[in-house]
Design a protein around this motif. Structure first.
Motif, short mmCIF file in Angstrom:
data_model
loop_
_atom_site.label_atom_id
_atom_site.label_comp_id
_atom_site.label_asym_id
_atom_site.label_seq_id
_atom_site.Cartn_x
_atom_site.Cartn_y
_atom_site.Cartn_z
N LYS A 98 0.83 -1.21 0.00
CA LYS A 98 0.00 0.00 0.00
C LYS A 98 0.86 1.25 0.00
O LYS A 98 0.62 2.19 -0.76
CB LYS A 98 -0.94 -0.02 1.20
CG LYS A 98 -1.87 1.19 1.29
CD LYS A 98 -2.81 1.07 2.49
CE LYS A 98 -3.77 2.26 2.57
NZ LYS A 98 -4.70 2.12 3.73
N ALA A 99 1.88 1.27 0.86
CA ALA A 99 2.74 2.45 0.95
C ALA A 99 3.50 2.71 -0.34
O ALA A 99 3.72 3.86 -0.73
CB ALA A 99 3.72 2.28 2.11
N SER A 102 1.09 4.47 -2.96
CA SER A 102 0.20 5.54 -2.50
C SER A 102 0.19 6.72 -3.46
O SER A 102 -0.81 7.45 -3.57
CB SER A 102 0.60 6.01 -1.10
OG SER A 102 1.93 6.52 -1.11
N TRP A 103 1.27 6.92 -4.19
CA TRP A 103 1.38 8.03 -5.14
C TRP A 103 0.44 7.87 -6.34
O TRP A 103 0.20 8.82 -7.08
CB TRP A 103 2.82 8.15 -5.65
CG TRP A 103 3.45 6.85 -6.02
CD1 TRP A 103 4.13 6.00 -5.21
CD2 TRP A 103 3.43 6.22 -7.31
NE1 TRP A 103 4.55 4.88 -5.91
CE2 TRP A 103 4.13 4.99 -7.19
CE3 TRP A 103 2.90 6.57 -8.54
CZ2 TRP A 103 4.31 4.12 -8.26
CZ3 TRP A 103 3.07 5.70 -9.61
CH2 TRP A 103 3.77 4.50 -9.47
N THR A 105 -2.81 6.77 -6.06
CA THR A 105 -4.22 6.94 -5.70
C THR A 105 -4.70 8.36 -5.99
O THR A 105 -3.93 9.32 -5.90
CB THR A 105 -4.45 6.60 -4.22
OG1 THR A 105 -3.66 7.48 -3.40
CG2 THR A 105 -4.07 5.16 -3.92
N TRP A 130 -7.00 2.30 -2.88
CA TRP A 130 -6.51 1.06 -2.28
C TRP A 130 -7.68 0.32 -1.65
O TRP A 130 -8.45 0.90 -0.88
CB TRP A 130 -5.44 1.33 -1.23
CG TRP A 130 -4.96 0.09 -0.54
CD1 TRP A 130 -5.39 -0.43 0.64
CD2 TRP A 130 -3.93 -0.80 -1.01
NE1 TRP A 130 -4.72 -1.58 0.94
CE2 TRP A 130 -3.81 -1.84 -0.05
CE3 TRP A 130 -3.11 -0.81 -2.15
CZ2 TRP A 130 -2.89 -2.88 -0.20
CZ3 TRP A 130 -2.21 -1.86 -2.29
CH2 TRP A 130 -2.10 -2.87 -1.33
N ASP A 132 -8.58 -2.26 0.99
CA ASP A 132 -7.98 -2.94 2.14
C ASP A 132 -8.34 -4.41 2.20
O ASP A 132 -7.49 -5.26 2.51
CB ASP A 132 -8.42 -2.26 3.44
CG ASP A 132 -7.68 -0.94 3.68
OD1 ASP A 132 -6.44 -0.93 3.52
OD2 ASP A 132 -8.33 0.05 4.03
N LEU A 137 -4.66 -2.23 -5.39
CA LEU A 137 -5.28 -1.05 -5.96
C LEU A 137 -6.41 -1.48 -6.87
O LEU A 137 -6.30 -2.47 -7.60
CB LEU A 137 -4.26 -0.25 -6.78
CG LEU A 137 -3.17 0.53 -6.03
CD1 LEU A 137 -2.17 1.10 -7.03
CD2 LEU A 137 -3.77 1.65 -5.18
#
Length: 257
Positions: A98-99, A102-103, A105, A130, A132, A137
């Motif tokens: 996820k991290a 993140s750019w 999203t 994202w 969960d 994604l």
């Protein structure tokens, strides 16, 4: 998160939508037939599947009864299969965290040539978020003129190719957009391969340039969606984005030997 006017989270609504689309494809029935069987209006069904109206519990129950399957637990298999990954996407999507993505999203103005009007640009919105429960994604489209063709799917981000793939898969039928990593200003350029609806039930494979341009917060009202012709005030700016695809070789189109 459950929105005030919905009984389902955005992730649950997405999974319900995918389950309904797959059921329609498997059973080869129309949305009109499903709406009539479920005793809901076609408009309600279309808006729910396109994300313009939240699913209500009553609507979902009627759809489950009409289809003879559970929709509210459609994401359980996906969630259980990925929970061991600890927030890491499955290998076939690139094993990203996820991290790490993140750019990507956010909301994007999405541009491609119009398939129905020569020279025009077809503009709509694509949201990348994202999920969960599924640890990946996902993307979903909105603001399309042809709301019945709004796409939703998964996002693959493999390290090897340096590209981003937006993939829709329904009962073995695929639509794929391959775009390069974002520019410094966030735009992504590439190629879309899909099926173009023709006369009657005819479907023809088609590939076209595609551009995803970040929508800055508070600026969506300044944009125009739909079929943008040469006389529209946004046309040249939109056309310039599409022209970059081939001018800067983000994608190549070859014909013949």
């Amino acid at each position: 998160m459950v929105t005030p006017d919905s009984e389902f989270s955005s992730e649950q609504a997405h999974q319900i939508t995918l389950a309904v689309r797959e059921a329609l494809a498997r059973r080869r029935i129309s949305r009109q037939t499903l709406a009539e069987t479920a005793k809901i209006s076609l408009s309600t069904l279309e808006k729910a599947l396109s994300g313009r109206r939240p699913f209500t519990l009553a609507t979902v129950i009627r759809l489950e009864e009409a289809l003879g399957t559970s929709l509210r637990h459609a994401d359980h298999a996906v969630a259980s299969a990925t929970v061991q990954g600890g927030g890491t996407a499955p290998e076939h999507l690139g094993s990203y965290t996820k991290a790490a993505v993140s750019w990507l999203t956010g909301n994007y103005l999405t541009l491609r040539p119009s398939f129905g009007e020569a020279g025009a640009v077809f503009a709509y919105r694509t949201e990348i978020i994202w999920n969960d429960s599924a640890s990946r994604l996902i993307f979903r489209e909105a603001e399309r003129l042809d709301t019945g063709f709004n796409q939703q799917g998964e996002v693959s981000v493999p390290n090897q190719s340096g590209h981003v793939y937006l993939v829709t898969s329904i009962s073995g039928q695929y639509r794929v957009a391959v775009v390069g990593r974002p520019m410094n200003t966030g735009e992504m350029y590439g190629i879309l391969t899909s099926l173009r609806a023709g006369r009657g039930t005819q479907l023809t494979p088609v590939s076209a340039a595609i551009a995803l341009v970040p929508i800055l917060p508070g600026r969506e009202g300044d944009l125009a969606f739909g079929r943008i012709g040469p006389s529209h005030r946004h046309y040249q700016a939109y056309r310039d984005h599409l022209d970059r695809v081939t001018a800067e070789e983000f994608a190549l189109f070859k014909a013949g030997p």
